[in-house]
Design a protein around this motif. Sequence first.
Motif, mmCIF file in Angstrom:
data_model
loop_
_atom_site.group_PDB
_atom_site.id
_atom_site.type_symbol
_atom_site.label_atom_id
_atom_site.label_comp_id
_atom_site.label_asym_id
_atom_site.label_seq_id
_atom_site.Cartn_x
_atom_site.Cartn_y
_atom_site.Cartn_z
ATOM 1 N N GLU A 85 -8.421 -6.146 -2.320
ATOM 2 C CA GLU A 85 -7.655 -5.723 -3.492
ATOM 3 C C GLU A 85 -8.098 -6.530 -4.721
ATOM 4 N N CYS A 86 -7.716 -6.038 -5.877
ATOM 5 C CA CYS A 86 -7.854 -6.779 -7.147
ATOM 6 C C CYS A 86 -9.202 -7.488 -7.335
ATOM 7 N N ARG A 116 -8.310 1.400 -5.566
ATOM 8 C CA ARG A 116 -7.466 0.886 -6.646
ATOM 9 C C ARG A 116 -7.934 -0.421 -7.295
ATOM 10 N N ASP A 117 -7.163 -0.805 -8.312
ATOM 11 C CA ASP A 117 -7.275 -2.081 -9.029
ATOM 12 C C ASP A 117 -8.575 -2.193 -9.839
ATOM 13 N N ASN A 177 4.594 -8.868 -9.365
ATOM 14 C CA ASN A 177 3.455 -9.316 -8.571
ATOM 15 C C ASN A 177 2.213 -9.464 -9.441
ATOM 16 N N ASP A 178 1.095 -8.882 -9.090
ATOM 17 C CA ASP A 178 -0.204 -9.210 -9.709
ATOM 18 C C ASP A 178 -0.229 -9.312 -11.241
ATOM 19 N N PHE A 196 -0.169 1.012 -10.937
ATOM 20 C CA PHE A 196 -0.623 -0.119 -10.139
ATOM 21 C C PHE A 196 -1.552 -1.029 -10.956
ATOM 22 N N SER A 197 -2.139 -1.999 -10.266
ATOM 23 C CA SER A 197 -2.925 -3.020 -10.970
ATOM 24 C C SER A 197 -4.178 -2.467 -11.648
ATOM 25 N N TRP A 246 2.106 -11.992 0.086
ATOM 26 C CA TRP A 246 2.818 -10.795 0.554
ATOM 27 C C TRP A 246 3.571 -11.040 1.855
ATOM 28 N N TYR A 265 -2.669 -15.359 -5.255
ATOM 29 C CA TYR A 265 -3.193 -14.033 -4.916
ATOM 30 C C TYR A 265 -3.498 -13.251 -6.182
ATOM 31 N N TRP A 303 9.813 -5.207 -4.560
ATOM 32 C CA TRP A 303 8.805 -4.254 -5.044
ATOM 33 C C TRP A 303 9.368 -2.842 -5.123
ATOM 34 N N GLN A 331 2.339 -6.551 -12.643
ATOM 35 C CA GLN A 331 3.046 -5.587 -11.811
ATOM 36 C C GLN A 331 4.528 -5.941 -11.866
ATOM 37 N N MET A 334 6.069 0.837 -9.746
ATOM 38 C CA MET A 334 5.446 -0.200 -10.564
ATOM 39 C C MET A 334 5.259 0.184 -12.018
ATOM 40 N N GLN A 392 -6.115 -9.095 1.893
ATOM 41 C CA GLN A 392 -4.726 -8.922 2.367
ATOM 42 C C GLN A 392 -4.390 -9.610 3.679
HETATM 43 C C1 FRU Z 1 -2.045 -6.396 -4.734
HETATM 44 C C2 FRU Z 1 -1.577 -4.955 -4.813
HETATM 45 C C3 FRU Z 1 -2.614 -4.099 -5.506
HETATM 46 C C4 FRU Z 1 -1.799 -2.959 -6.040
HETATM 47 C C5 FRU Z 1 -0.515 -3.656 -6.430
HETATM 48 C C6 FRU Z 1 0.694 -2.800 -6.251
HETATM 49 O O1 FRU Z 1 -1.035 -7.322 -4.639
HETATM 50 O O2 FRU Z 1 -1.291 -4.473 -3.514
HETATM 51 O O3 FRU Z 1 -3.678 -3.689 -4.677
HETATM 52 O O4 FRU Z 1 -2.408 -2.331 -7.135
HETATM 53 O O5 FRU Z 1 -0.414 -4.804 -5.621
HETATM 54 O O6 FRU Z 1 1.818 -3.413 -6.808
#
Ligand code: FRU
Length: 493
Positions: free
Chosen positions: A208-209, A158-159, A26-27, A83-84, A295, A271, A51, A43, A54, A232
């Motif tokens: 996020e991110c 996070r992120d 992912n990210d 995570f990210s 997602w 995303y 998923w 990720q 990670m 999200q």
């Molecule tokens: C965004 C996310 C982040 C998180 C990661 C987990 O797509 O949900 O917020 O760090 O993916 O894989």
Amino acid sequence: SSSPTNAYNEPHRPQFHFTPREAWMNDPNGMFYLDGEYHLSYQFYPDSTVWGPMHWGHAVSTDLVRWKHLPVALAPDSLGYIFSGSAVVDHKNTSGFGNGSEPPVVAVYTYHNPILEAAGGDDFQYQGIAYSLDKGRTWTKYAGNPVLANDTGVRDFRDPKVFWHGESEKWIMVLAVYDRVRLYASSNLKEWEYLSEFGIEGDTRLWECPDLFRLRVPGTREAKWVLLVSIQQEGPSGGTGTSYFVGDFDGTVFTADPAGQKWLDHGADNYAFVTWDNAPTGWGSRLGIGWMSNWQYAQQVPTVAWRSAMTVPRMLSLAEDSGELVLSALPVPAVTGLRGAEVQLPMELRDSIRVEGDFSPTQCDISLLVDLENTTASSFGLVLKNAGGDRLTVTFDRSEETVTVDRTASGPQGFSDAFFKGPHKATVDLSQESLDIRVLLDAASIEIFADRGILNFTDIFFPESPFDELSIWAEGGTLVLFDGTVYPMDSIW
Ligand code: FRU
């Protein structure tokens, strides 16, 4: 050209976009530039195509187009999943991790602790750091982790995206905290001090991110700040999407301009878009990349060996649109280096013409400059088809002033309802004298860049068999072009 030694020929496998060799992605994470190399982490769950715990997968490129896979950069440990997050080149060795020869590269990421999560607490996400002294080849986690515990009482924490702020001589971290971002500052990347938060009154969607960076206002010596945030829910084409605010940052507080929140991309599949640290672009532009999925269905899409691709790397800059400052995003120039022998389109066309050439219509780069003043067609666009009846249609509607991507019949349904739920639409200014349109097609994705990059539209699709017919069409009159060129694209693998 494609190498016979790997498996990059599976159905739906992109040929000029980054994908992991196998397993779930992912990210994009931890992107930095150092000594001629662009680093891209992501990720990654190496044990499955869905998923899971990670890791940070890792690749490098010298041109942002051709990628070399490297070993996993960061794997889960006793503090949790990785995570990210981001990475910075610590030129001044503020972290003290340096050994005198190489500048340390410091990754700042979120630990997600599944054991604490299962225990029902609200402090299971916190930030850690790791460093590399060999240009990102190997990474050492800091013994003093975590560097930022979660004492907010808010579970989503996070992120982290970190950058060097010259004026205050400090590192600034922008962090997603549920429905807003928080800013922190540090002089050494190890101790962080809370600065401020930014959110939208009454907005309870999950953020996020984030990313925060400066860009020059075109034609001036002024700079503005851009805050990217992925959201999200309720994205522009459903599900998840990347948004941004243009505003100011004084070293402590980010303030958005009255124009407020805008979408970076109007399709369904861009995303977690974030930018490269330390890239040699100056303040005029900024390099970034997004995860080309959503997602809502990312874990169900019908690919077998791997899941998901990144967008083409894009160059961000500020542009003016009806008196407002907006983001423009265009493919990085190096993408044109993959172009093969061009196919010229007629300058005027009615009905529909099939693009003929000895290449796959879903591995090409289309460049159109539409003469809107002389175009009498009420709508125009392109369509991809295969013998099985799958189709993907792009429509520019002149009276509605919209662009629509319809993937509702683009392939076998059933893996997801959300994926096939209605066409995706965005507004586009069709009252100008001309409109530039660039379209990148690559096996399973369409990326549209129009109106100087102000309109970005990214969607993925999964036909039963590859689309083998590409046509440009006009309805209700003539489509007049100043330029119309289709280029086959080389494979990067
Ligand atoms: C965004 C996310 C982040 C998180 C990661 C987990 O797509 O949900 O917020 O760090 O993916 O894989």
